[in-house]
Design a protein around this motif. Structure first.
Motif, short mmCIF file in Angstrom:
data_model
loop_
_atom_site.label_atom_id
_atom_site.label_comp_id
_atom_site.label_asym_id
_atom_site.label_seq_id
_atom_site.Cartn_x
_atom_site.Cartn_y
_atom_site.Cartn_z
N LEU A 211 35.56 114.57 124.89
CA LEU A 211 35.52 114.13 126.05
C LEU A 211 37.16 113.67 126.46
N LEU A 212 37.93 113.42 125.48
CA LEU A 212 39.40 113.18 125.54
C LEU A 212 40.03 114.21 125.81
N ASP A 213 39.50 115.34 125.32
CA ASP A 213 40.53 116.77 125.34
C ASP A 213 40.25 117.48 126.44
N ASN A 214 38.79 117.48 127.12
CA ASN A 214 38.40 118.33 127.99
C ASN A 214 38.12 117.56 129.40
N ASP A 215 38.32 118.52 130.56
CA ASP A 215 38.42 118.00 131.62
C ASP A 215 36.94 117.74 132.33
N LEU A 216 36.35 116.69 131.91
CA LEU A 216 34.93 116.20 131.90
C LEU A 216 34.74 114.85 132.63
N ARG A 217 33.89 114.56 133.23
CA ARG A 217 33.55 113.08 133.93
C ARG A 217 32.14 112.93 133.95
N GLY A 218 31.83 111.78 134.23
CA GLY A 218 30.44 111.46 134.49
C GLY A 218 29.84 110.75 133.15
N PRO A 219 28.36 110.83 133.10
CA PRO A 219 27.71 110.18 132.18
C PRO A 219 27.30 111.33 130.99
N PHE A 220 27.50 110.66 129.60
CA PHE A 220 27.06 111.88 128.63
C PHE A 220 26.11 110.93 127.79
N ASN A 221 24.85 111.63 127.55
CA ASN A 221 23.93 110.99 126.32
C ASN A 221 24.72 111.40 124.89
N MET A 222 25.32 110.24 124.12
CA MET A 222 25.77 110.26 122.75
C MET A 222 24.80 110.22 122.00
N VAL A 223 23.85 111.02 121.68
CA VAL A 223 22.74 111.24 120.92
C VAL A 223 22.56 112.57 120.16
N SER A 224 21.66 112.85 119.19
CA SER A 224 21.66 114.06 118.45
C SER A 224 20.58 114.73 119.25
N PRO A 225 20.65 116.04 119.41
CA PRO A 225 19.58 116.86 120.08
C PRO A 225 18.16 116.69 119.69
N TYR A 226 18.14 115.93 118.52
CA TYR A 226 16.41 115.87 117.98
C TYR A 226 16.39 114.32 117.89
N PRO A 227 15.87 113.54 118.85
CA PRO A 227 15.52 112.38 118.78
C PRO A 227 14.19 112.25 117.69
N ALA A 228 14.28 111.01 117.19
CA ALA A 228 13.09 110.68 116.14
C ALA A 228 11.94 109.78 116.82
N HIS A 229 10.78 109.77 116.42
CA HIS A 229 9.84 108.59 116.49
C HIS A 229 10.18 107.58 115.71
N ASN A 230 10.08 106.45 115.84
CA ASN A 230 10.23 105.12 114.85
C ASN A 230 9.63 105.52 113.41
N ALA A 231 8.56 106.00 113.41
CA ALA A 231 7.65 106.04 112.36
C ALA A 231 8.32 107.09 111.43
N GLN A 232 8.79 108.27 112.20
CA GLN A 232 9.47 109.42 111.45
C GLN A 232 10.83 108.82 110.80
N PHE A 233 11.50 108.10 111.62
CA PHE A 233 12.78 107.47 111.12
C PHE A 233 12.48 106.61 109.87
N ALA A 234 11.58 105.70 109.97
CA ALA A 234 11.27 105.00 108.94
C ALA A 234 10.95 105.82 107.59
N HIS A 235 9.85 106.66 107.79
CA HIS A 235 9.47 107.54 106.60
C HIS A 235 10.64 108.15 106.05
N THR A 236 11.63 108.94 107.08
CA THR A 236 12.69 109.54 106.44
C THR A 236 13.68 108.79 105.83
N LEU A 237 14.00 107.62 106.27
CA LEU A 237 14.88 106.54 105.52
C LEU A 237 14.26 106.30 104.31
N GLY A 238 12.99 105.97 104.22
CA GLY A 238 12.14 105.83 102.77
C GLY A 238 12.51 106.80 101.94
#
Length: 297
Positions: A211-238
């Motif tokens: 965003l610093l280097d490109n001529d962009l503006r407005g809101p940007f979702n700073m997230v991975s393209p693959y959000p996880a369910h809470n249960a999936q996150f917990a089991h993966t962390l385990g």
């Protein structure tokens, strides 16, 4: 570029600043605690104690605004909610006033926000155009963004970082989750079906640089393209920690422990980085298990 940063000693700032220095940028950090910041930051970083004595930001090419009281560290009493708001709104207002008072204002203001802007939207796919659910996190972020956007002009563009949960080796959500998980006491929270939008710290830093280097503006979702369910996150962390993750914490217990702030973990957003990817940004970390393995190795 000469870059001014607020929140430079925070989770994102500590990883962003070395990258900026490596790329040859000059970095100035605004801090209320210069002695502490000096111990944490590279000696090449210039420190400003607050912004009250400044009349403008002439000579600053870009501003990255990451300051704000941690949202999940304390229960949301009325006093704490006011502290969360003012810690973001006041410094953003001061930055905007200085930008607008400058004869040669910064070319870009990259200002923090969060996926909490949308509130709890359940299973709905959330892009930057999704209408929000009106709750405290939305009101906090919406006002934060509104103030930042007052710096928008022909000479200054404004980018808003609607950030999810940042996965990093030190600090953030993992600092709270890893200790009980290592003891085999981890597991999903509530139903476990709520979405947890996450992003690896490397992608977070690379996204800001993009965003610093490109001529962009407005809101940007700073997230991975693959959000996880809470249960999936917990089991993966385990799995990454080689520990069971079977101790589900009931919703009532979470609400008793956290009060109103339980909304942070019992709700969520199925947020996608639509505008960032459309602009050509390429994520390095798509797979949650690979991301967790990398930051915890």
């Amino acid at each position: 570029m000469n870059i001014l940063i607020t929140g430079g000693t925070g989770l994102i700032g500590r990883q962003l600043i070395p990258r900026l220095l490596t790329l040859g940028h000059q970095v100035t950090v605004v801090t209320r605690r210069p002695e502490q910041a000096r111990r944490r930051l590279d000696a090449r970083v210039e420190l400003w104690h607050e912004l009250h004595e400044r009349a403008h930001l002439n000579g600053i090419d870009a501003v990255i605004n990451l300051a704000g009281e941690p949202v999940a560290d304390r229960r949301w009493t009325a006093q704490q909610k006011e502290r969360l708001c003012q810690s973001r709104w006041m410094i953003t207002r001061r930055l905007v006033d200085l930008i607008n008072a400058s004869d040669t204002p910064p070319a870009v203001l990259i200002s923090g926000s969060a996926t909490g802007y949308y509130g709890d939207l359940g299973e709905a796919v959330v892009t930057e155009e999704e209408p929000p659910h009106d709750e405290f996190t939305h009101r906090l972020c919406a006002r934060w963004e509104q103030i930042a956007c007052e710096a928008q002009s022909d000479r200054t563009r404004v980018c808003l970082l609607r950030t999810g949960v940042v996965l990093a080796a030190e600090g953030g959500i993992l600092a709270k989750m890893v200790p009980p998980f290592r003891l085999g006491l981890g597991g999903p929270l509530g139903s476990g079906r709520q979405y947890l939008p996450w992003i690896h710290i490397d992608d977070m830093v690379n996204g800001i640089l993009w965003l610093l280097d490109n001529d962009l503006r407005g809101p940007f979702n700073m997230v991975s393209p693959y959000p996880a369910h809470n249960a999936q996150f917990a089991h993966t962390l385990g799995r990454v920690l080689h520990r069971p993750a079977l101790l589900r914490v009931p919703e009532t217990a979470v609400r008793l422990l956290m009060g109103e702030s339980a909304a942070l973990v019992l709700g969520g957003q199925r947020a996608l980085p639509k505008r960032l990817e459309a602009a050509g940004f390429a994520f390095r970390w798509y797979d949650l298990q690979e991301a967790l393995t990398d930051v915890l190795r």
